[in-house]
Write an enzyme that holds these catalytic residues in place. Sequence first.
Site, short mmCIF file in Angstrom:
data_model
loop_
_atom_site.label_atom_id
_atom_site.label_comp_id
_atom_site.label_asym_id
_atom_site.label_seq_id
_atom_site.Cartn_x
_atom_site.Cartn_y
_atom_site.Cartn_z
N GLU B 29 0.88 -1.18 0.07
CA GLU B 29 0.12 -0.34 0.00
C GLU B 29 0.78 1.29 -0.04
O GLU B 29 1.77 1.35 0.87
CB GLU B 29 -1.07 0.01 1.42
N GLU B 60 -5.06 -6.21 3.02
CA GLU B 60 -3.63 -7.09 3.62
C GLU B 60 -3.69 -8.53 3.36
O GLU B 60 -2.66 -9.16 2.83
CB GLU B 60 -3.40 -6.69 5.19
N PHE B 83 2.23 -1.46 8.70
CA PHE B 83 2.61 -1.57 10.10
C PHE B 83 2.20 -3.04 10.64
O PHE B 83 1.46 -3.75 10.06
CB PHE B 83 1.35 -0.83 11.14
N ASP B 85 1.02 -4.07 12.94
CA ASP B 85 -0.30 -4.23 13.45
C ASP B 85 -1.40 -4.84 12.66
O ASP B 85 -2.30 -5.56 12.54
CB ASP B 85 -0.87 -3.05 13.92
N PHE B 86 -1.00 -4.46 11.12
CA PHE B 86 -1.96 -4.82 10.07
C PHE B 86 -1.78 -6.45 9.58
O PHE B 86 -2.21 -6.78 8.86
CB PHE B 86 -1.85 -3.97 8.88
N HIS B 129 -1.45 1.02 16.05
CA HIS B 129 -0.25 1.27 14.94
C HIS B 129 1.14 1.35 15.74
O HIS B 129 2.11 2.16 15.29
CB HIS B 129 -0.49 2.73 14.54
C1 LIG Z 1 -5.80 -2.52 7.98
C2 LIG Z 1 -5.26 -1.12 7.56
N1 LIG Z 1 -4.63 -1.14 6.42
C3 LIG Z 1 -3.98 -0.10 6.20
C4 LIG Z 1 -4.03 1.16 6.95
C5 LIG Z 1 -3.19 2.56 6.78
N2 LIG Z 1 -4.24 3.38 6.34
C6 LIG Z 1 -4.81 4.32 7.15
S1 LIG Z 1 -6.12 5.39 6.42
C7 LIG Z 1 -5.79 4.57 4.81
C8 LIG Z 1 -6.76 4.87 3.68
C9 LIG Z 1 -7.84 4.91 3.79
O1 LIG Z 1 -8.62 5.09 2.69
P1 LIG Z 1 -10.15 5.47 2.71
O2 LIG Z 1 -10.82 4.30 3.15
O3 LIG Z 1 -10.39 5.88 1.26
O4 LIG Z 1 -10.41 6.69 3.71
P2 LIG Z 1 -9.73 8.06 3.90
O5 LIG Z 1 -8.82 8.25 4.40
O6 LIG Z 1 -9.76 8.50 2.29
O7 LIG Z 1 -10.86 8.96 4.55
C10 LIG Z 1 -4.82 3.63 5.14
C11 LIG Z 1 -4.32 2.71 3.96
C12 LIG Z 1 -4.80 1.01 8.32
N3 LIG Z 1 -4.95 1.91 9.11
N4 LIG Z 1 -5.63 -0.07 8.59
#
Ligand SMILES: Cc1ncc(C[n+]2csc(CCOP(=O)(O)OP(=O)(O)O)c2C)c(N)n1
Lengths: 355, 324
Positions: B29, B60, B83, B85-86, B129
């Site tokens: 990602e 993931e 992370f 965590d994921f 995280h």
């Molecule tokens: C399981 C997991 N994978 C990756 C992340 C890292 N992460 C946090 S927000 C995000 C993007 C989320 O995108 P979206 O659902 O479109 O929400 P937006 O941030 O645009 O509001 C990512 C990849 C996470 N927090 N949890």
Amino acid sequence: MAVPDNKLQIEMLRKMMLIRAFEEKIKYLFTRGAMAGFSHLYDGQEAVAVGGCAALTRDDYITSTHRGHGHCIAKGGDVAKMMAEVLGRRTGYCKGKGGSMHIFDASLGILGANGIVAGGLPMGTGAGLKAKLTGSGQVTMCFFGDGTTNQGTFHESLNMAGLWRLPVVYVCENNGYGISVSQARHQAIRDVAVRAEGYGMVGAIADGNDVLDVYEKASAAVERARRGEGPTLLECKTYRYGGHHVGDPGTLYRSNEEVAAWRAKDPIPRMIAHVLDSGVMTRAEVDTLKAEVDAEIEAAAAYSLESPLPEPEEALDDLFIGFRATGREGRGARGGCAAGAGRAECGGAEGRPRA
Amino acid sequence: MRTITCRQAVNEALREELARDSRIVMIGEDIGPYGGNFKVTEGLWREFGDARVLDTPISENGICGVGLGLAITGMRPIVEVMFSDFTANAMDQLVNQAAKIRYMSGGQVTPTMVVRTVIGGGRSSAAQHSQSLHAWFMHVPGFKIAIPSTPYDLKGLLKAAVRMDDPVMFFEHKMAYNMQGEVPDGEWLIDFGKADVKRAGDDVTVVATSLMVYRALAAAEKLESEGISVEVVDPRTLIPLDMDTIAASVRKTGRVVIVDEGHVTCGVGAEIAARIAYDCFDYLDAPIERVGTLDVPIPFSPPMENYVVPSEDDIVFAVKKAAR
Ligand SMILES: Cc1ncc(C[n+]2csc(CCOP(=O)(O)OP(=O)(O)O)c2C)c(N)n1
Ligand SMILES: [Mg+2]
């Protein structure tokens, strides 16, 4: 068609202003170094949370996300307790344990912001099953982003909700990006709402920068849910103004023109124009409302900054009921185990007094 | 010799390996144009393009499974999980599939895959995280596990991991990315299963991993001035674990503190302590001490987080206790 009365229109405008002012304050405090960690801001997307939550009652549930301040405020959250939490204070919603990404208010049916993408969807679906099993009449609204619709748990949740006709409204805030990855680079569809059909539920699309449109479509979905007609996937097309979080300039993966085009569709001036044009409010009343909102945020910030930080050992509370986890030997007071907690592991290695 | 950061070390290892072997594909990602959440993959997408450095959806479990599929059909994927965590989201494909596929198939296929992920507290990132979940993977037979601390070790071990035929879980620390260290010119590889004595000493052995190596070295410095001579051993890989080096040190000092940022209970320290107790029973002059993250989720607010995550002072305290 749900038309909000004048009082509700004013309240929706107030809430959007409150969210915007809250996020501006967080940005200011963060860049001043008053804040630890990171914060994902909601400015630009206010109409989605506000229009969605306006269709709910206090007893209804929501699940929120990493970008959760707006949802919490829209559902009636206390901005002082929120800000105190974001600043890590003992007086915050979670006693400083959660921070920006984990604000929670069970008393308002806010089942938590979430640090895990799609983390709220299954539990929101579970809250929907509870409402159905007990006949409580409650509706759950799950908020999530476009990027979230690629997680397995999104699909698992919507399938169960469709199968069991659960009273859940899934609100996708499609802001076009998951961090840096544009929708065109993360899924082969343009409208997330088309996925509804695959789960046997109604799909709808709203202008996520128009609070009245969101309110109308959310209300229809909530009414369907209350009537026992099952879930809805409501996609709201919107945009975040800032980067992914404070600290990400958000310029690496999108153009200034794109940001400017969305800013021209800002939901707050649009709603102000509407209340002025329709005679719901006068310019003076709008100005007064804005001043009240700003004062509320100033008061929340002052309260938070004056609030004490937690003591280190407070980290040991809240794991189990009536239990304090084992603390650090050699640093501050000893944690120790609550009597009768019955944890064999009490002590780990560090807390166990040497024989 | 030159000085580079841990971030550069990982970036260089990835770039050099991508250039060396066209079967290597990176997926994860925001690793593409964005350069990674921790800016570790910066520049790689520009150089190698989508066919080699591919941004994925947020999936993931899917990503790790896609990596596995690439691996058992002849490619050499490097998967990034943003992370540690994921990794919890990816446990089916990692634990039930990748770790077992070679064994279950009677050795027919080998998942030549590296999963890179990021551990550690210290950035007020709260409970989802900040975790250091590497010990989970020790509990499941089937992974080789690296948890290097310095730029030299990161680069040498990552290159070795990419060339290894077994699946590797590779843990980097978010607070170590800016740490600097000297590296030689030219290429080097580091064998898995070889610990490194980061500092020699006589009185107490400190076995430390990842960022905790830096804290242990700082603690050793402090303790030196108080008359306690500390030997710091960095296992560098957990599977395989170099018990020979650890045991040799413990037989010399008779006292040992294990410092690892995972939670204490069932953590890395538990396994190493058990092996030391067995291998060095007659040599121990004091109970084995463990320093780790307290057994609570990691709280957001700095005063609490700093208390829960092990500090230099906690190591000093534990060493003094062991030395008594
Ligand atoms: C399981 C997991 N994978 C990756 C992340 C890292 N992460 C946090 S927000 C995000 C993007 C989320 O995108 P979206 O659902 O479109 O929400 P937006 O941030 O645009 O509001 C990512 C990849 C996470 N927090 N949890
Ligand atoms: Mg998004």
